[in-house]
Write a protein that holds these residues in place. Structure first.
Motif, PDB file in Angstrom:
ATOM      1  N   PRO A  66      15.795  14.962  -2.989  1.00 19.06           N
ATOM      2  CA  PRO A  66      16.772  14.012  -3.563  1.00 19.06           C
ATOM      3  C   PRO A  66      17.159  12.876  -2.616  1.00 19.06           C
ATOM      4  CG  PRO A  66      17.827  16.102  -2.977  1.00 19.06           C
ATOM      5  CD  PRO A  66      16.351  16.324  -2.872  1.00 19.06           C
ATOM      6  N   GLU A  67      17.295  13.205  -1.322  1.00 14.53           N
ATOM      7  CA  GLU A  67      17.698  12.181  -0.349  1.00 14.53           C
ATOM      8  C   GLU A  67      16.622  11.097  -0.215  1.00 14.53           C
ATOM      9  OE1 GLU A  67      18.699  11.894   4.399  1.00 14.53           O
ATOM     10  OE2 GLU A  67      19.101  13.799   3.367  1.00 14.53           O
ATOM     11  N   ASP A  68      15.380  11.538  -0.126  1.00 19.46           N
ATOM     12  CA  ASP A  68      14.270  10.580  -0.001  1.00 19.46           C
ATOM     13  C   ASP A  68      14.045   9.821  -1.310  1.00 19.46           C
ATOM     14  OD1 ASP A  68      13.077  10.963   2.763  1.00 19.46           O
ATOM     15  OD2 ASP A  68      13.143  13.032   2.060  1.00 19.46           O
ATOM     16  N   ALA A  69      14.284  10.515  -2.411  1.00 24.12           N
ATOM     17  CA  ALA A  69      14.142   9.856  -3.713  1.00 24.12           C
ATOM     18  C   ALA A  69      15.153   8.720  -3.839  1.00 24.12           C
ATOM     19  CB  ALA A  69      14.336  10.877  -4.841  1.00 24.12           C
ATOM     20  N   GLU A  70      16.375   8.978  -3.346  1.00 23.24           N
ATOM     21  CA  GLU A  70      17.411   7.946  -3.356  1.00 23.24           C
ATOM     22  C   GLU A  70      17.032   6.789  -2.445  1.00 23.24           C
ATOM     23  OE1 GLU A  70      20.873   5.943  -4.216  1.00 23.24           O
ATOM     24  OE2 GLU A  70      20.044   7.719  -5.210  1.00 23.24           O
ATOM     25  N   ARG A  71      16.476   7.138  -1.275  1.00 27.93           N
ATOM     26  CA  ARG A  71      16.021   6.103  -0.327  1.00 27.93           C
ATOM     27  C   ARG A  71      14.921   5.243  -0.962  1.00 27.93           C
ATOM     28  NH1 ARG A  71      14.739   9.131   3.718  1.00 27.93           N
ATOM     29  NH2 ARG A  71      16.504   8.706   5.073  1.00 27.93           N
ATOM     30  N   PHE A  72      13.972   5.907  -1.602  1.00 25.78           N
ATOM     31  CA  PHE A  72      12.867   5.154  -2.208  1.00 25.78           C
ATOM     32  C   PHE A  72      13.356   4.273  -3.353  1.00 25.78           C
ATOM     33  CE2 PHE A  72       9.359   4.382  -5.108  1.00 25.78           C
ATOM     34  CZ  PHE A  72       8.395   3.908  -4.231  1.00 25.78           C
ATOM     35  N   SER A  73      14.350   4.780  -4.082  1.00 26.61           N
ATOM     36  CA  SER A  73      14.909   4.001  -5.191  1.00 26.61           C
ATOM     37  C   SER A  73      15.469   2.663  -4.697  1.00 26.61           C
ATOM     38  CB  SER A  73      16.005   4.810  -5.875  1.00 26.61           C
ATOM     39  OG  SER A  73      16.560   4.088  -6.942  1.00 26.61           O
ATOM     40  N   ARG A 104       0.833  -1.203   0.000  1.00 20.00           N
ATOM     41  CA  ARG A 104       0.000   0.000   0.000  1.00 20.00           C
ATOM     42  C   ARG A 104       0.876   1.264   0.000  1.00 20.00           C
ATOM     43  NH1 ARG A 104      -1.777   3.561   3.396  1.00 20.00           N
ATOM     44  NH2 ARG A 104      -0.811   2.581   5.215  1.00 20.00           N
ATOM     45  N   LYS A 105       1.862   1.280   0.897  1.00 17.96           N
ATOM     46  CA  LYS A 105       2.744   2.448   1.003  1.00 17.96           C
ATOM     47  C   LYS A 105       3.594   2.600  -0.271  1.00 17.96           C
ATOM     48  CE  LYS A 105       3.205   2.596   6.051  1.00 17.96           C
ATOM     49  NZ  LYS A 105       2.628   3.942   6.237  1.00 17.96           N
ATOM     50  N   TRP A 106       4.120   1.469  -0.745  1.00 22.46           N
ATOM     51  CA  TRP A 106       4.982   1.501  -1.928  1.00 22.46           C
ATOM     52  C   TRP A 106       4.220   2.020  -3.151  1.00 22.46           C
ATOM     53  CZ3 TRP A 106       4.262  -1.278  -6.468  1.00 22.46           C
ATOM     54  CH2 TRP A 106       5.307  -1.175  -7.409  1.00 22.46           C
ATOM     55  N   ALA A 107       2.993   1.503  -3.369  1.00 23.81           N
ATOM     56  CA  ALA A 107       2.201   1.896  -4.536  1.00 23.81           C
ATOM     57  C   ALA A 107       1.866   3.390  -4.496  1.00 23.81           C
ATOM     58  CB  ALA A 107       0.916   1.075  -4.598  1.00 23.81           C
ATOM     59  N   TYR A 108       1.593   3.888  -3.288  1.00 22.89           N
ATOM     60  CA  TYR A 108       1.257   5.315  -3.128  1.00 22.89           C
ATOM     61  C   TYR A 108       2.480   6.196  -3.412  1.00 22.89           C
ATOM     62  CZ  TYR A 108       0.682   9.678  -0.494  1.00 22.89           C
ATOM     63  OH  TYR A 108       0.677  10.992  -0.099  1.00 22.89           O
ATOM     64  N   LEU A 109       3.623   5.787  -2.841  1.00 24.51           N
ATOM     65  CA  LEU A 109       4.834   6.603  -2.968  1.00 24.51           C
ATOM     66  C   LEU A 109       5.492   6.483  -4.342  1.00 24.51           C
ATOM     67  CD1 LEU A 109       6.371   5.939   0.562  1.00 24.51           C
ATOM     68  CD2 LEU A 109       5.356   8.077  -0.244  1.00 24.51           C
ATOM     69  N   GLU A 110       5.240   5.370  -5.024  1.00 22.21           N
ATOM     70  CA  GLU A 110       5.844   5.170  -6.347  1.00 22.21           C
ATOM     71  C   GLU A 110       5.406   6.276  -7.314  1.00 22.21           C
ATOM     72  OE1 GLU A 110       6.142   1.704  -9.774  1.00 22.21           O
ATOM     73  OE2 GLU A 110       4.227   2.265  -8.876  1.00 22.21           O
ATOM     74  N   THR A 111       4.136   6.652  -7.246  1.00 26.90           N
ATOM     75  CA  THR A 111       3.627   7.682  -8.152  1.00 26.90           C
ATOM     76  C   THR A 111       4.319   9.029  -7.912  1.00 26.90           C
ATOM     77  OG1 THR A 111       1.841   8.178  -6.585  1.00 26.90           O
ATOM     78  CG2 THR A 111       1.366   6.613  -8.339  1.00 26.90           C
ATOM     79  N   LEU A 112       4.803   9.230  -6.680  1.00 29.51           N
ATOM     80  CA  LEU A 112       5.476  10.487  -6.335  1.00 29.51           C
ATOM     81  C   LEU A 112       6.964  10.460  -6.685  1.00 29.51           C
ATOM     82  CD1 LEU A 112       3.853  11.080  -2.821  1.00 29.51           C
ATOM     83  CD2 LEU A 112       3.242  12.211  -4.960  1.00 29.51           C
ATOM     84  N   PHE A 113       7.634   9.422  -6.178  1.00 27.79           N
ATOM     85  CA  PHE A 113       9.092   9.389  -6.323  1.00 27.79           C
ATOM     86  C   PHE A 113       9.580   8.852  -7.679  1.00 27.79           C
ATOM     87  CE2 PHE A 113       8.748   9.582  -1.667  1.00 27.79           C
ATOM     88  CZ  PHE A 113       9.632  10.612  -1.414  1.00 27.79           C
ATOM     89  N   ILE A 114       8.769   8.026  -8.310  1.00 26.99           N
ATOM     90  CA  ILE A 114       9.156   7.501  -9.623  1.00 26.99           C
ATOM     91  C   ILE A 114       8.468   8.303 -10.723  1.00 26.99           C
ATOM     92  CG2 ILE A 114       9.182   5.466 -11.138  1.00 26.99           C
ATOM     93  CD1 ILE A 114      10.946   5.132  -8.681  1.00 26.99           C
ATOM     94  N   GLY A 115       7.224   8.660 -10.471  1.00 27.31           N
ATOM     95  CA  GLY A 115       6.427   9.318 -11.519  1.00 27.31           C
ATOM     96  C   GLY A 115       6.572  10.826 -11.585  1.00 27.31           C
ATOM     97  N   SER A 116       7.187  11.441 -10.576  1.00 31.62           N
ATOM     98  CA  SER A 116       7.284  12.907 -10.563  1.00 31.62           C
ATOM     99  C   SER A 116       8.739  13.369 -10.509  1.00 31.62           C
ATOM    100  CB  SER A 116       6.515  13.469  -9.358  1.00 31.62           C
ATOM    101  OG  SER A 116       6.750  14.849  -9.214  1.00 31.62           O
ATOM    102  N   GLU A 117       9.156  14.015 -11.574  1.00 32.33           N
ATOM    103  CA  GLU A 117      10.524  14.545 -11.644  1.00 32.33           C
ATOM    104  C   GLU A 117      10.717  15.662 -10.622  1.00 32.33           C
ATOM    105  OE1 GLU A 117      14.338  14.472 -12.813  1.00 32.33           O
ATOM    106  OE2 GLU A 117      12.805  13.176 -13.697  1.00 32.33           O
TER     107      GLU A 117
END
Length: 238
Positions: free
Chosen positions: A187-194, A167-180
């Protein structure tokens, strides 16, 4: 008052008391360990597998003096037999129960779930195993029962954690993967999510390959891994 009369009268009365015990001992649940227990109580040795075994051998046990003990041994045999059958049924049932897999968006990622019927069965089986754990006849099958308690608990725990992680991953994927824009701002959180994304997809792929619920959740380190992923996802969420 003749001794011959008294002796025959005693024999007949003993026979009358012993016969229900003999009938109980006919139970198909009786195993070698139960016969041994009976012989330990009566202090008489018999061989029920001997072709010459007869009623006389049982009468020699003086069952009329051990009515309660016989009842306890047979009751133990019946309860253990029921437990053994239940364990065998658990083995057969969970050998074929698999997670459901649903494709996420149009990606090659498949999220896991458990059908309603199987989920209800999981809860029922957990109660059954819990009941066996509380049985006074547990000793003989303690290893198997404890193992199933652990297996079913693992399936339940992992399913709960996976649902939360997905649930958390699907929600955050649209933000960190789908939004430049988000990646630039955080950037730090984007790296963490990656890193989470790679680890989680790898985990899902393992589940898809194995499919079987019990086998998927048998890894003792899985809960720790999921706890870590959820913790990291919560940081990203904040």
């Amino acid at each position: 008052g003749w001794d011959v009369y008294r002796n025959i009268d005693t024999m007949v009365k003993n026979f009358l008391v012993a016969m229900p015990c003999v009938s109980d001992l006919k139970s198909p649940s009786m195993r070698d360990r139960h016969w041994q227990k009976l012989m330990d109580v009566t202090k008489v040795t018999i061989d029920v597998k001997d072709p010459a075994f007869s009623l006389a051998d049982l009468i020699a046990l003086n069952l009329q003096d051990f009515v309660d003990d016989v009842g306890e041994v047979v009751d133990c045999a019946n309860k253990e037999d029921k437990m053994e059958q239940t364990l065998a049924k658990l083995v057969e049932t969970w050998k074929v129960v698999e997670f459901n897999f649903e494709q996420h968006a149009d990606s090659d990622v498949y999220l896991i779930g458990l059908g309603e019927e199987n989920f209800e069965m999981l809860e029922e089986n957990q109660l059954v195993v819990q009941g066996m754990m509380a049985s006074k006849y547990l000793a003989t099958f303690e290893t198997e029962v404890v193992s199933w308690q652990k297996n079913l608990s693992s399936v339940s725990d992992v399913l709960g954690q996976m649902s939360e992680t997905q649930r958390k991953w699907a929600y955050l994927e649209t933000l960190f993967i789908g939004s430049e824009e988000v990646r630039k701002e955080l950037p730090e959180d984007a790296e963490r999510f990656s890193k989470i994304d790679v680890a989680f997809k790898k985990l899902l792929k393992t589940f898809l390959e194995v499919k079987n619920c019990v086998k998927c959740c048998s890894d003792d380190s899985l809960n720790k891994t999921l706890d870590h992923l959820i913790g990291e996802l919560e940081l990203c969420e904040k």
